[in-house]
Design an enzyme around this catalytic site. Sequence first.
Site, PDB file in Angstrom:
ATOM      1  CG  ASP A  38      -6.375   1.901 -19.575  1.00  0.00           C
ATOM      2  OD1 ASP A  38      -6.160   1.892 -20.788  1.00  0.00           O
ATOM      3  OD2 ASP A  38      -5.683   2.565 -18.777  1.00  0.00           O
ATOM      4  CG  ASP A  78      -2.111   1.126 -17.682  1.00  0.00           C
ATOM      5  OD1 ASP A  78      -1.577   2.116 -18.225  1.00  0.00           O
ATOM      6  OD2 ASP A  78      -2.039   0.901 -16.452  1.00  0.00           O
ATOM      7  CG  HIS A 113       2.359  -0.076 -16.852  1.00  0.00           C
ATOM      8  ND1 HIS A 113       2.480   1.175 -17.402  1.00  0.00           N
ATOM      9  CD2 HIS A 113       1.286  -0.008 -16.013  1.00  0.00           C
ATOM     10  CE1 HIS A 113       1.529   1.957 -16.910  1.00  0.00           C
ATOM     11  NE2 HIS A 113       0.776   1.268 -16.079  1.00  0.00           N
ATOM     12  CB  SER A 166       3.037   3.843 -12.175  1.00  0.00           C
ATOM     13  OG  SER A 166       2.651   2.586 -12.692  1.00  0.00           O
ATOM     14  CG  HIS A 176      -1.302  -1.624 -12.763  1.00  0.00           C
ATOM     15  ND1 HIS A 176      -0.483  -0.835 -11.979  1.00  0.00           N
ATOM     16  CD2 HIS A 176      -1.628  -0.866 -13.835  1.00  0.00           C
ATOM     17  CE1 HIS A 176      -0.340   0.354 -12.547  1.00  0.00           C
ATOM     18  NE2 HIS A 176      -1.009   0.364 -13.673  1.00  0.00           N
ATOM     19  CE  LYS A 216      -3.576   4.116 -21.042  1.00  0.00           C
ATOM     20  NZ  LYS A 216      -3.501   3.990 -19.582  1.00  0.00           N
ATOM     21  CD  GLU A 232       2.273   8.077 -12.393  1.00  0.00           C
ATOM     22  OE1 GLU A 232       1.946   6.904 -12.622  1.00  0.00           O
ATOM     23  OE2 GLU A 232       2.576   8.490 -11.254  1.00  0.00           O
ATOM     24  CB  ALA A 272      -9.955   4.357 -12.993  1.00  0.00           C
ATOM     25  CB  CYS A 305      -6.560   5.934 -17.770  1.00  0.00           C
ATOM     26  SG  CYS A 305      -4.904   5.513 -17.166  1.00  0.00           S
TER      27      CYS A 305
HETATM   28  C1  VGL Z   1      -4.829   3.623 -14.431  1.00  0.00           C
HETATM   29  C2  VGL Z   1      -3.800   3.778 -12.402  1.00  0.00           C
HETATM   30  C3  VGL Z   1      -2.634   3.278 -12.922  1.00  0.00           C
HETATM   31  C4  VGL Z   1      -6.079   3.787 -15.248  1.00  0.00           C
HETATM   32  C5  VGL Z   1      -3.669   3.132 -14.981  1.00  0.00           C
HETATM   33  O1  VGL Z   1      -6.247   3.096 -16.275  1.00  0.00           O
HETATM   34  O2  VGL Z   1      -6.929   4.620 -14.871  1.00  0.00           O
HETATM   35  N1  VGL Z   1      -4.878   3.955 -13.133  1.00  0.00           N
HETATM   36  N2  VGL Z   1      -2.579   2.964 -14.226  1.00  0.00           N
HETATM   37 ZN    ZN Z   2      -0.990   1.894 -15.044  1.00  0.00          ZN
END
Ligand code: VGL
Ligand code: ZN
Length: 187
Positions: A10, A50, A52, A58, A69, A94, A101, A129, A133
């Site tokens: 990500d 990521d 979505h 989420s 996001h 994903k 989530e 992060a 993830c």
């Molecule tokens: C993530 C929060 C929401 C990540 C993804 O990539 O760590 N954190 N969606």
């Molecule tokens: Zn996310």
Amino acid sequence: MAREALVIVDFQNDFTPGGALAVPRGDEIADRLNELAGESRFDLVVATRDWHPSDHSSFREQGGPWPRHCVQGTPGAELHPRLDRSRIDAVIDKGQDPATEGYSAFENPELEQLLRERGIERVTVVGLATDYCVKNTALDALRRGFEVEVDTSATRGVDVQPGDSERALEELRRAGAKIVAGGARVP
Ligand code: VGL
Ligand code: ZN
């Protein structure tokens, strides 16, 4: 030698400063990611996104914990411009399922399929992060029987609560991951 993959989690515009869910200093890892991606020990380099739908569970509007996001097809969901695409062999998306989530890249079965197809036994997980993830992707890799390394020189965390990233690394260590910082082992 075990066949190795690098999984860059990500590293997207929305997770870097200026983005919708910016990880503090998330852009700092760009050079290190490119350096790792160029290392000959990796037989495969995968970048995850990521990805979505606009009504993902989420998001705050849907009662979730995060601002909107990484909505599919938007600039915020694109890989960060400083990531050298020529070193990326595959991009795996994903987080499409509106109901989960999507913190682990293994929620998309294509990731494990690809790793198995290429005979990968060991994965180095980096990116954003640390406390979401990266953590969940690395834990899932361990559960699926891969050897796992996390290189903290190429990860940054959200740290909603101070210390979340440190705790995530500790949990990973206990689960059997090797935590290194730029090649040096972190005790
Ligand atoms: C993530 C929060 C929401 C990540 C993804 O990539 O760590 N954190 N969606
Ligand atoms: Zn996310």
